[in-house]
Enzyme design. Structure first.
Site, PDB file in Angstrom:
ATOM      1  N   ASP A  68       0.824  -1.208   0.000  1.00 43.60           N
ATOM      2  CA  ASP A  68       0.000   0.000   0.000  1.00 43.60           C
ATOM      3  C   ASP A  68       0.859   1.259   0.000  1.00 43.60           C
ATOM      4  O   ASP A  68       2.080   1.196   0.148  1.00 43.60           O
ATOM      5  CB  ASP A  68      -0.954  -0.008   1.210  1.00 43.60           C
ATOM      6  CG  ASP A  68      -0.257  -0.448   2.496  1.00 43.60           C
ATOM      7  OD1 ASP A  68       0.984  -0.401   2.554  1.00 43.60           O
ATOM      8  OD2 ASP A  68      -0.947  -0.838   3.451  1.00 43.60           O
ATOM      9  N   ASP A 137      -7.566  -3.257  14.263  1.00 43.61           N
ATOM     10  CA  ASP A 137      -8.954  -3.519  13.842  1.00 43.61           C
ATOM     11  C   ASP A 137      -9.030  -4.647  12.804  1.00 43.61           C
ATOM     12  O   ASP A 137     -10.067  -4.863  12.198  1.00 43.61           O
ATOM     13  CB  ASP A 137      -9.584  -2.232  13.281  1.00 43.61           C
ATOM     14  CG  ASP A 137      -8.820  -1.682  12.071  1.00 43.61           C
ATOM     15  OD1 ASP A 137      -7.822  -2.317  11.649  1.00 43.61           O
ATOM     16  OD2 ASP A 137      -9.213  -0.612  11.561  1.00 43.61           O
ATOM     17  N   HIS A 139      -7.213  -4.839   9.979  1.00 45.90           N
ATOM     18  CA  HIS A 139      -6.935  -4.502   8.572  1.00 45.90           C
ATOM     19  C   HIS A 139      -5.628  -5.129   8.094  1.00 45.90           C
ATOM     20  O   HIS A 139      -4.681  -5.298   8.855  1.00 45.90           O
ATOM     21  CB  HIS A 139      -6.990  -2.992   8.313  1.00 45.90           C
ATOM     22  CG  HIS A 139      -5.851  -2.192   8.829  1.00 45.90           C
ATOM     23  ND1 HIS A 139      -5.973  -1.305   9.879  1.00 45.90           N
ATOM     24  CD2 HIS A 139      -4.563  -2.091   8.428  1.00 45.90           C
ATOM     25  CE1 HIS A 139      -4.808  -0.715  10.092  1.00 45.90           C
ATOM     26  NE2 HIS A 139      -3.938  -1.183   9.228  1.00 45.90           N
ATOM     27  N   GLU A 144      -9.490  -1.677   5.303  1.00 42.46           N
ATOM     28  CA  GLU A 144     -10.154  -1.452   6.582  1.00 42.46           C
ATOM     29  C   GLU A 144     -11.378  -2.362   6.685  1.00 42.46           C
ATOM     30  O   GLU A 144     -11.859  -2.891   5.676  1.00 42.46           O
ATOM     31  CB  GLU A 144     -10.603   0.022   6.671  1.00 42.46           C
ATOM     32  CG  GLU A 144      -9.458   1.028   6.613  1.00 42.46           C
ATOM     33  CD  GLU A 144      -8.654   1.110   7.919  1.00 42.46           C
ATOM     34  OE1 GLU A 144      -8.704   0.156   8.721  1.00 42.46           O
ATOM     35  OE2 GLU A 144      -7.975   2.135   8.107  1.00 42.46           O
TER      36      GLU A 144
HETATM   37  C1  GLP Z   1      -0.356   0.058   8.569  1.00 39.54           C
HETATM   38  C2  GLP Z   1       0.018  -0.742   7.343  1.00 39.54           C
HETATM   39  C3  GLP Z   1      -0.287  -2.209   7.515  1.00 39.54           C
HETATM   40  C4  GLP Z   1       0.288  -2.677   8.847  1.00 39.54           C
HETATM   41  C5  GLP Z   1      -0.361  -1.939   9.975  1.00 39.54           C
HETATM   42  C6  GLP Z   1       0.106  -2.380  11.344  1.00 39.54           C
HETATM   43  O1  GLP Z   1      -1.687   0.400   8.610  1.00 39.54           O
HETATM   44  N1  GLP Z   1      -0.653  -0.281   6.171  1.00 39.54           N
HETATM   45  O2  GLP Z   1       0.270  -2.949   6.442  1.00 39.54           O
HETATM   46  O3  GLP Z   1       0.079  -4.053   8.991  1.00 39.54           O
HETATM   47  O4  GLP Z   1      -0.049  -0.563   9.807  1.00 39.54           O
HETATM   48  O5  GLP Z   1       1.200  -1.619  11.760  1.00 39.54           O
HETATM   49  P1  GLP Z   1       2.230  -2.042  12.855  1.00 39.54           P
HETATM   50  O6  GLP Z   1       2.995  -3.172  12.285  1.00 39.54           O
HETATM   51  O7  GLP Z   1       3.103  -0.852  13.065  1.00 39.54           O
HETATM   52  O8  GLP Z   1       1.462  -2.420  14.053  1.00 39.54           O
END
Ligand code: GLP
Length: 261
Positions: A68, A137, A139, A144
């Site tokens: 993304d 959540d 995602h 989302e």
């Molecule tokens: C962002 C990214 C996701 C990732 C998520 C969790 O939203 N787009 O790909 O999995 O954060 O982040 P973290 O690994 O910092 O908890």
């Protein structure tokens, strides 16, 4: 069902994934790696970098596709996923930057970025292994809750919760973009192997839903249950709400060594 591996900690879980990916690159030099951002895969990237350097693995043909990208941040903004992947993955591992892609809409407009990205993935032969983190959540990528399980790469609106979670990377929440381009859940499910990592108590609910909950667009990570080859690598805290934790642990401890992940 996904294979669930409950490691002692993030380092051990990351090392299982790093060893596996390194071996795959040795076997297939033009391996197509699906890259995730966020803090979760950072230890994996560090360990993979170390293995690549120590064993002098040729990574010059490795291709990469980010999950993304934010909409509205210039590519050279330190928090654009283009920059983050350059800093955490491409530069340290010595990958060829020309073979690493983010869904940035470089060629055309943001409206056509999704379609263009899907074509690029196809031309590369599809993603061999997709690294995934998970939001609190549920995602994956930036899909989302409510995202169609058949969705393709497209523009999405971030929830306020995700913007708040990601505000730690910016000076204030006002700087966190409202929109992103993300691979869809349908796109992610086409990768040949999904490896989702999650660490810490804040991920325990999302993981319980992902692994043992009903398959639902309300918990995008539950789509992993539809995939024939998915691996979920956890630490003890992220696994703490799993009902069949003991079984996963037992299965892993008694796994034939030839099987890999
Ligand atoms: C962002 C990214 C996701 C990732 C998520 C969790 O939203 N787009 O790909 O999995 O954060 O982040 P973290 O690994 O910092 O908890």
């Amino acid at each position: 069902m996904a294979e669930v591996i409950i490691a002692q900690n993030q380092e051990q879980a990351s090392s299982i994934a790093a060893e596996h990916i390194a071996q795959k690159i040795v076997n297939k030099p033009d391996f197509v790696l699906g890259l995730a951002t966020g803090s979760t895969p950072l230890a994996l990237y560090k360990q993979l970098t170390q293995i690549i350097q120590e064993r002098q693995i040729d990574v010059s043909h490795v291709q990469g596709f980010a999950l993304d990208e934010y909409v509205g941040l210039p590519k050279d903004h330190p928090e654009s996923y283009f920059s983050v992947i350059r800093k955490e993955v491409v530069d340290p591992m010595g990958l060829n930057p020309d073979l690493i892609h983010t869904p940035s809409g470089d060629f055309g407009t943001v409206e056509t970025a999704g379609e263009y990205y899907e074509t690029q993935i196809k031309i590369a032969g599809g993603v061999d292994l997709q690294i995934l983190g998970v939001g609190q959540d549920g995602h994956i990528g930036f899909n989302e809750p409510g995202s169609s399980l058949a969705s393709r790469t497209r523009i999405k609106t971030l929830t306020q919760k995700t913007r708040q979670d990601n505000a730690r990377f910016f000076d204030s929440i006002d700087q966190v973009p409202h929109h992103c381009v993300t691979q869809g859940i349908g796109t992610i499910l086409e990768a040949r192997h999904l490896v989702l990592l999650a660490f810490g108590e804040t991920k325990a609910d999302a993981i319980a839903g992902c692994v043992e909950g009903s398959i639902s667009s309300s918990n995008p990570a539950s789509a992993l249950q539809l995939h024939p080859h998915a691996t979920v690598l956890l630490d003890q805290a992220a696994a703490s709400k799993l009902q069949h934790k003991d079984y996963y642990q037992y299965a892993f401890e008694n796994k034939p060594s030839w099987q890999g992940i």
